[in-house]
Design an enzyme around this catalytic site. Structure first.
Site, PDB file in Angstrom:
ATOM      1  N   TYR A  89      13.379  32.785  10.121  1.00 24.54           N
ATOM      2  CA  TYR A  89      14.780  32.937  10.535  1.00 24.54           C
ATOM      3  C   TYR A  89      15.033  34.363  11.032  1.00 24.54           C
ATOM      4  O   TYR A  89      15.606  34.574  12.102  1.00 24.54           O
ATOM      5  CB  TYR A  89      15.706  32.599   9.355  1.00 24.54           C
ATOM      6  CG  TYR A  89      17.178  32.608   9.699  1.00 24.54           C
ATOM      7  CD1 TYR A  89      17.734  31.614  10.498  1.00 24.54           C
ATOM      8  CD2 TYR A  89      18.021  33.605   9.219  1.00 24.54           C
ATOM      9  CE1 TYR A  89      19.088  31.608  10.808  1.00 24.54           C
ATOM     10  CE2 TYR A  89      19.373  33.611   9.519  1.00 24.54           C
ATOM     11  CZ  TYR A  89      19.908  32.608  10.311  1.00 24.54           C
ATOM     12  OH  TYR A  89      21.249  32.622  10.614  1.00 24.54           O
TER      13      TYR A  89
HETATM   14  N1  LIG Z   1      26.353  29.777   7.675  1.00 28.59           N
HETATM   15  C1  LIG Z   1      25.876  30.994   7.477  1.00 28.59           C
HETATM   16  O1  LIG Z   1      25.749  31.453   6.333  1.00 28.59           O
HETATM   17  C2  LIG Z   1      25.520  31.881   8.649  1.00 28.59           C
HETATM   18  C3  LIG Z   1      25.370  33.253   8.420  1.00 28.59           C
HETATM   19  C4  LIG Z   1      25.018  34.074   9.491  1.00 28.59           C
HETATM   20  C5  LIG Z   1      24.834  33.554  10.750  1.00 28.59           C
HETATM   21  N2  LIG Z   1      24.978  32.214  10.947  1.00 28.59           N
HETATM   22  C6  LIG Z   1      24.745  31.702  12.296  1.00 28.59           C
HETATM   23  O2  LIG Z   1      25.932  31.132  12.769  1.00 28.59           O
HETATM   24  C7  LIG Z   1      25.631  30.075  13.695  1.00 28.59           C
HETATM   25  C8  LIG Z   1      26.413  28.822  13.305  1.00 28.59           C
HETATM   26  O3  LIG Z   1      25.998  28.444  11.997  1.00 28.59           O
HETATM   27  P1  LIG Z   1      26.770  27.366  11.108  1.00 28.59           P
HETATM   28  O4  LIG Z   1      26.855  27.941   9.759  1.00 28.59           O
HETATM   29  O5  LIG Z   1      27.994  26.896  11.794  1.00 28.59           O
HETATM   30  O6  LIG Z   1      25.645  26.218  11.085  1.00 28.59           O
HETATM   31  P2  LIG Z   1      25.765  24.617  11.178  1.00 28.59           P
HETATM   32  O7  LIG Z   1      26.995  24.142  10.520  1.00 28.59           O
HETATM   33  O8  LIG Z   1      24.452  24.119  10.688  1.00 28.59           O
HETATM   34  O9  LIG Z   1      25.894  24.366  12.759  1.00 28.59           O
HETATM   35  C9  LIG Z   1      24.809  24.609  13.621  1.00 28.59           C
HETATM   36  C10 LIG Z   1      25.226  24.246  15.035  1.00 28.59           C
HETATM   37  O10 LIG Z   1      24.135  24.534  15.892  1.00 28.59           O
HETATM   38  C11 LIG Z   1      23.956  23.412  16.753  1.00 28.59           C
HETATM   39  N3  LIG Z   1      22.580  23.328  17.207  1.00 28.59           N
HETATM   40  C12 LIG Z   1      21.452  23.435  16.464  1.00 28.59           C
HETATM   41  N4  LIG Z   1      20.387  23.269  17.273  1.00 28.59           N
HETATM   42  C13 LIG Z   1      20.850  23.060  18.514  1.00 28.59           C
HETATM   43  C14 LIG Z   1      20.233  22.799  19.766  1.00 28.59           C
HETATM   44  N5  LIG Z   1      18.897  22.749  19.906  1.00 28.59           N
HETATM   45  N6  LIG Z   1      21.030  22.623  20.848  1.00 28.59           N
HETATM   46  C15 LIG Z   1      22.369  22.673  20.737  1.00 28.59           C
HETATM   47  N7  LIG Z   1      23.021  22.910  19.578  1.00 28.59           N
HETATM   48  C16 LIG Z   1      22.251  23.091  18.478  1.00 28.59           C
HETATM   49  C17 LIG Z   1      24.314  22.224  15.891  1.00 28.59           C
HETATM   50  O11 LIG Z   1      24.558  21.119  16.734  1.00 28.59           O
HETATM   51  P3  LIG Z   1      24.388  19.602  16.222  1.00 28.59           P
HETATM   52  O12 LIG Z   1      24.932  19.583  14.812  1.00 28.59           O
HETATM   53  O13 LIG Z   1      25.259  18.828  17.172  1.00 28.59           O
HETATM   54  O14 LIG Z   1      22.960  19.287  16.277  1.00 28.59           O
HETATM   55  C18 LIG Z   1      25.549  22.759  15.203  1.00 28.59           C
HETATM   56  O15 LIG Z   1      26.649  22.630  16.062  1.00 28.59           O
HETATM   57  C19 LIG Z   1      24.100  29.919  13.664  1.00 28.59           C
HETATM   58  O16 LIG Z   1      23.540  30.650  14.727  1.00 28.59           O
HETATM   59  C20 LIG Z   1      23.716  30.593  12.346  1.00 28.59           C
HETATM   60  O17 LIG Z   1      22.402  31.114  12.395  1.00 28.59           O
HETATM   61  C21 LIG Z   1      25.333  31.362   9.932  1.00 28.59           C
END
Ligand SMILES: NC(=O)c1ccc[n+]([C@@H]2O[C@H](COP(=O)([O-])OP(=O)(O)OC[C@H]3O[C@@H](n4cnc5c(N)ncnc54)[C@H](OP(=O)(O)O)[C@@H]3O)[C@@H](O)[C@H]2O)c1
Length: 238
Positions: free
Chosen positions: A153
């Site tokens: 990651y």
């Molecule tokens: N949650 C945390 O603690 C956290 C902390 C720091 C940074 N982040 C970052 O914030 C961002 C959003 O995270 P989140 O927490 O909202 O995660 P999440 O709820 O798991 O959502 C992930 C999103 O990414 C989309 N996605 C994944 N692979 C994809 C692909 N190949 N093409 C198009 N869309 C894709 C998913 O689409 P589908 O569901 O439609 O497949 C979903 O909309 C990510 O980059 C994550 O690394 C998260």
């Protein structure tokens, strides 16, 4: 603060925890929202809820350049250059080296780094023609500071951070802003498949993360918020 009304904003990862809340918070601003994700049912449900036209919704795998380019062509034909690109797509594979596989690494790099590259390649050129735009990415604190079990990651997110810093240098003679938000643990489905003891009730909420992105979309035109860090109070990694 920049007004959002009438702005063309694409939210990539709109089916995810942070992306969905970002769409909900941005909608009342009067911006023209475009949504991108892979899960068609979830994308349609969000579009229905927010009354976003279905032709503003794109079922797109960002690891596939042809799919990203096709969506970009349609968005540019309708709206011209985006005012704001929000990339909230990503995958979290958090495992120690003993169980981490080559496939895990490639999937992390493909979605979190190559996917972001594909989005830049498709959406940056019209912004460059206008010399204006805002690109928001979410490298997360693990794109800035290490944690055990986050080799794949962090590799993808440090890479994303490095790529964006380099692109920022290329854009210095334009008004195109590159903004990175470094979130700590945020309570979304991201954590559903991660085998790690965490206190999700102490995490940043998806709504608060979205509110921070909403603020970043309106950042003052006289400057740029190049980085923002938002992390749980009880777990400040940076
Ligand atoms: N949650 C945390 O603690 C956290 C902390 C720091 C940074 N982040 C970052 O914030 C961002 C959003 O995270 P989140 O927490 O909202 O995660 P999440 O709820 O798991 O959502 C992930 C999103 O990414 C989309 N996605 C994944 N692979 C994809 C692909 N190949 N093409 C198009 N869309 C894709 C998913 O689409 P589908 O569901 O439609 O497949 C979903 O909309 C990510 O980059 C994550 O690394 C998260």
């Amino acid at each position: 603060m920049e007004k959002l009304s009438g702005k063309n904003i694409l939210i990539v990862g709109a089916t995810g925890g942070i992306g969905r809340e970002t769409a909900r918070i941005l909608k009342p601003s009067g911006a023209h929202l475009f949504l991108m994700g892979r899960k068609s049912d979830e994308l349609s449900a969000l579009a229905n809820e927010l009354r976003i036209p279905i032709h503003h919704c794109f079922i797109t795998d960002i690891t596939e350049p042809a799919q990203v380019d096709a969506a970009a062509t349609m968005i540019h034909a309708e709206a011209g250059a985006l005012d704001v690109l929000i990339n909230a797509a990503g995958v979290g594979i958090i495992k120690p080296m003993e169980t981490l596989t080559h496939e895990d690494l490639m999937q992390s790099l493909n979605i979190n780094l190559v996917g972001a590259f594909n989005l830049l390649k498709a959406f940056l050129p019209p912004m460059k023609e206008r010399k204006k735009g805002l690109i928001i990415n979410l490298p997360g604190v693990l794109g800035k500071t290490p944690m055990a079990g986050a080799a794949a990651y962090s590799a993808s997110k440090y890479g994303l951070n490095g790529m964006l810093k380099s692109v920022r240098e290329e854009l210095k003679r334009t008004d195109i802003r590159i903004t990175n938000i470094f979130l700590g643990g945020t309570d979304t489905p991201f954590w559903d498949t991660i085998d790690m003891r965490v206190q999700r009730d102490k995490f940043v909420s998806a709504e608060e993360a979205a509110r921070a992105i909403w603020y970043l979309c309106q950042q003052p035109s006289s400057g740029v918020v190049s980085e923002m860090v938002l992390q749980p109070f009880n777990h400040q990694a940076i």
